[in-house]
Write an enzyme that holds these catalytic residues in place. Sequence first.
Site, mmCIF file in Angstrom:
data_model
loop_
_atom_site.group_PDB
_atom_site.id
_atom_site.type_symbol
_atom_site.label_atom_id
_atom_site.label_comp_id
_atom_site.label_asym_id
_atom_site.label_seq_id
_atom_site.Cartn_x
_atom_site.Cartn_y
_atom_site.Cartn_z
ATOM 1 N N LYS A 13 0.828 -1.213 0.000
ATOM 2 C CA LYS A 13 0.000 0.000 0.000
ATOM 3 C C LYS A 13 0.861 1.261 0.000
ATOM 4 O O LYS A 13 0.624 2.185 -0.758
ATOM 5 C CB LYS A 13 -0.916 0.055 1.249
ATOM 6 C CG LYS A 13 -1.808 -1.126 1.458
ATOM 7 C CD LYS A 13 -2.720 -0.928 2.668
ATOM 8 C CE LYS A 13 -2.011 -0.804 3.998
ATOM 9 N NZ LYS A 13 -1.316 -2.033 4.437
ATOM 10 N N ARG A 88 -8.717 1.561 9.901
ATOM 11 C CA ARG A 88 -8.327 0.177 10.179
ATOM 12 C C ARG A 88 -9.324 -0.540 11.060
ATOM 13 O O ARG A 88 -9.105 -1.704 11.407
ATOM 14 C CB ARG A 88 -6.989 0.178 10.894
ATOM 15 C CG ARG A 88 -5.879 -0.357 9.986
ATOM 16 C CD ARG A 88 -4.631 0.226 10.464
ATOM 17 N NE ARG A 88 -3.500 -0.608 10.524
ATOM 18 C CZ ARG A 88 -2.328 -0.196 10.045
ATOM 19 N NH1 ARG A 88 -2.230 0.926 9.392
ATOM 20 N NH2 ARG A 88 -1.271 -0.928 10.212
ATOM 21 N N ARG A 127 12.107 -6.548 5.020
ATOM 22 C CA ARG A 127 11.950 -5.128 4.678
ATOM 23 C C ARG A 127 12.923 -4.259 5.469
ATOM 24 O O ARG A 127 13.104 -4.436 6.667
ATOM 25 C CB ARG A 127 10.498 -4.701 5.004
ATOM 26 C CG ARG A 127 10.199 -3.269 4.712
ATOM 27 C CD ARG A 127 8.734 -3.033 4.556
ATOM 28 N NE ARG A 127 8.016 -2.945 5.833
ATOM 29 C CZ ARG A 127 6.749 -2.566 5.921
ATOM 30 N NH1 ARG A 127 6.052 -2.273 4.835
ATOM 31 N NH2 ARG A 127 6.150 -2.516 7.088
ATOM 32 N N ARG A 162 12.234 -2.228 10.970
ATOM 33 C CA ARG A 162 11.239 -1.743 11.927
ATOM 34 C C ARG A 162 11.008 -2.760 13.049
ATOM 35 O O ARG A 162 10.923 -3.953 12.800
ATOM 36 C CB ARG A 162 9.915 -1.478 11.202
ATOM 37 C CG ARG A 162 9.869 -0.128 10.531
ATOM 38 C CD ARG A 162 8.675 0.018 9.635
ATOM 39 N NE ARG A 162 7.411 -0.388 10.230
ATOM 40 C CZ ARG A 162 6.237 -0.269 9.608
ATOM 41 N NH1 ARG A 162 6.186 0.252 8.393
ATOM 42 N NH2 ARG A 162 5.130 -0.664 10.180
ATOM 43 N N ARG A 173 0.295 -8.669 14.011
ATOM 44 C CA ARG A 173 -0.280 -7.655 13.104
ATOM 45 C C ARG A 173 -1.251 -8.304 12.123
ATOM 46 O O ARG A 173 -2.282 -7.724 11.780
ATOM 47 C CB ARG A 173 0.845 -6.912 12.360
ATOM 48 C CG ARG A 173 1.655 -6.020 13.298
ATOM 49 C CD ARG A 173 2.933 -5.545 12.647
ATOM 50 N NE ARG A 173 2.698 -4.543 11.620
ATOM 51 C CZ ARG A 173 3.609 -4.208 10.702
ATOM 52 N NH1 ARG A 173 4.767 -4.818 10.671
ATOM 53 N NH2 ARG A 173 3.325 -3.286 9.821
HETATM 54 P P1 AMP Z 1 1.712 0.731 9.511
HETATM 55 O O1 AMP Z 1 3.028 1.300 9.138
HETATM 56 O O2 AMP Z 1 0.584 1.284 8.703
HETATM 57 O O3 AMP Z 1 1.724 -0.778 9.520
HETATM 58 O O4 AMP Z 1 1.425 1.191 11.024
HETATM 59 C C1 AMP Z 1 2.338 0.907 12.076
HETATM 60 C C2 AMP Z 1 1.618 0.886 13.406
HETATM 61 O O5 AMP Z 1 1.008 2.170 13.648
HETATM 62 C C3 AMP Z 1 0.456 -0.103 13.513
HETATM 63 O O6 AMP Z 1 0.877 -1.410 13.842
HETATM 64 C C4 AMP Z 1 -0.374 0.531 14.618
HETATM 65 O O7 AMP Z 1 0.213 0.331 15.892
HETATM 66 C C5 AMP Z 1 -0.258 2.002 14.280
HETATM 67 N N1 AMP Z 1 -1.326 2.438 13.332
HETATM 68 C C6 AMP Z 1 -1.156 2.875 12.057
HETATM 69 N N2 AMP Z 1 -2.333 3.208 11.501
HETATM 70 C C7 AMP Z 1 -3.273 2.963 12.455
HETATM 71 C C8 AMP Z 1 -4.683 3.088 12.473
HETATM 72 N N3 AMP Z 1 -5.391 3.527 11.424
HETATM 73 N N4 AMP Z 1 -5.326 2.746 13.627
HETATM 74 C C9 AMP Z 1 -4.645 2.323 14.704
HETATM 75 N N5 AMP Z 1 -3.308 2.147 14.741
HETATM 76 C C10 AMP Z 1 -2.621 2.480 13.617
#
Ligand code: AMP
Length: 215
Positions: A13, A88, A127, A162, A173
């Site tokens: 994405k 989400r 990654r 990360r 996740r």
């Molecule tokens: P991502 O890089 O999009 O995978 O986001 C990394 C982390 O940020 C996730 O595992 C959540 O802890 C937090 N996060 C990102 N977007 C959201 C969201 N829309 N709602 C809740 N937590 C989020």
Amino acid sequence: MRVVFLGPPGAGKGTQAKKLAARENIPQISTGDIIRDAIRSGSDLGREFKGYSERGELVPDELVVRLVATRLDAPDCSHGFILDGFPRTVPQAKALEQLLDERRQPLTGVVVFDVPDTEVVARLSGRRSCTKCGRIYHVVFDPPSSGSLCPSTGGACELMHRADDKPEVISERLRVYREQTAPLIAFYQAQGKLSQIDGSKSQSEVESALGRIVA
Ligand code: AMP
């Protein structure tokens, strides 16, 4: 264009959102990036986010909705945006609907990137990303030419793995995605807004498929 990108972690994405945002000259709004920036800043809010993020859990809806509401008010969102990683949960999707209704800017589409779990694990565990320019590499599929340094910042910046891309956090996740985020597929399908993309294809194939959908 006002679109949401849905899909499991590692579905591509962010990569596709960056390309499309550059092409359309609209912002990519990644709540993950906003949350990581807050964590890096060391603010009180960042400290609160850190625990959730490191465990692979979602941060509470009201906090993330507030971040997005503020971001949507920035002038660069007036001609469109790509929401990457938000909403989400169903409550977040409902809150977004209200925010966009108030701004008379309804979503024009939602794209879900389908990728099997085995592929997600392979992608995320390899990654690596640049802490400066955000460019993403993969130790096997897209290795950086200069070892653990980012070539696109002239080798000036370390690539990082990360904390939430470690194997034990990846499975959490994925579980959270299935439980809390996947219900959004039916939510947006019922609104006639959903398109699906096979995210396991190559980056250029996904980019072309996306171009046909959002054009
Ligand atoms: P991502 O890089 O999009 O995978 O986001 C990394 C982390 O940020 C996730 O595992 C959540 O802890 C937090 N996060 C990102 N977007 C959201 C969201 N829309 N709602 C809740 N937590 C989020």
